[in-house]
Design an enzyme around this catalytic site. Structure first.
Site, PDB file in Angstrom:
ATOM      1  CG  HIS A  18     -80.554 -31.602  -4.220  1.00 44.02           C
ATOM      2  ND1 HIS A  18     -81.800 -32.177  -4.148  1.00 44.02           N
ATOM      3  CD2 HIS A  18     -80.773 -30.276  -4.421  1.00 44.02           C
ATOM      4  CE1 HIS A  18     -82.727 -31.241  -4.284  1.00 44.02           C
ATOM      5  NE2 HIS A  18     -82.124 -30.081  -4.452  1.00 44.02           N
ATOM      6  CE  LYS A  42     -90.173 -25.327  -1.655  1.00 42.06           C
ATOM      7  NZ  LYS A  42     -88.899 -25.911  -2.105  1.00 42.06           N
ATOM      8  NE  ARG A  92     -83.420 -26.126 -10.911  1.00 39.49           N
ATOM      9  CZ  ARG A  92     -84.636 -26.282 -10.433  1.00 39.49           C
ATOM     10  NH1 ARG A  92     -85.274 -27.403 -10.605  1.00 39.49           N
ATOM     11  NH2 ARG A  92     -85.231 -25.314  -9.792  1.00 39.49           N
ATOM     12  CB  SER A 130     -87.416 -31.323  -5.069  1.00 39.08           C
ATOM     13  OG  SER A 130     -86.072 -31.557  -4.741  1.00 39.08           O
TER      14      SER A 130
END
Length: 151
Positions: A18, A42, A92, A130
């Site tokens: 990040h 989440k 990614r 994460s």
């Protein structure tokens, strides 16, 4: 005209990946707002949100072009409130692209003036997520090299 971008995410935790995206974004935008959102999928954070705000602010102390906000609304609404014409998203892999493309299309529908800018993750950070960092930390592993601050 000032170019303001929002970099939204749950940032649970905020990783070196990040940080890489924010650093690179500062070359493109006058202001980068790191928006820590409550993701409805989440429900429970692993790292306290107030602690995460404090840690991120420490990383960018003295850099006026970076701001940190917490929000509980649509990202497109947050962008409008801050006069941000851009969203920043790091990719990614192709799986990230598929997911982010769908969100990008909806954000554009909700705010037609909002452009999403995708930045490909720098190779040293491509394997960092994460989720993995949380798991390693939960079981006592050392995550120091994956975070731009100490926990």
């Amino acid at each position: 005209m000032k170019k303001t971008a929002v970099f939204p995410g749950s940032f649970d935790p905020f990783t070196m990946g990040h940080h890489d995206i924010v650093t690179r974004s500062l070359k493109l935008f006058d202001e980068v707002i790191i928006g820590i959102g409550y993701n409805s999928t989440k429900q429970n954070r692993y790292f306290d949100i107030d602690m995460m705000v404090e840690k991120i602010q420490e990383v960018y102390k003295g850099i006026d072009a970076v701001k940190v906000v917490v929000y509980n609304e649509l990202t497109s609404t947050l962008a409008k409130k801050h006069n941000a014409g851009y969203l920043i998203r790091g990719l990614r892999n192709t799986t990230d692209f598929e997911y982010e493309n769908t969100i990008c299309q909806m954000n554009r529908y909700l705010n037609e003036d909002l452009e999403t800018v995708f930045l490909i993750t720098s190779p040293p950070f491509a394997a960092i997520s994460s989720t993995v960092i949380r798991e390693v930390h939960r079981y006592g592993g050392d995550v120091t090299e994956f975070l731009p601050y100490k926990i």
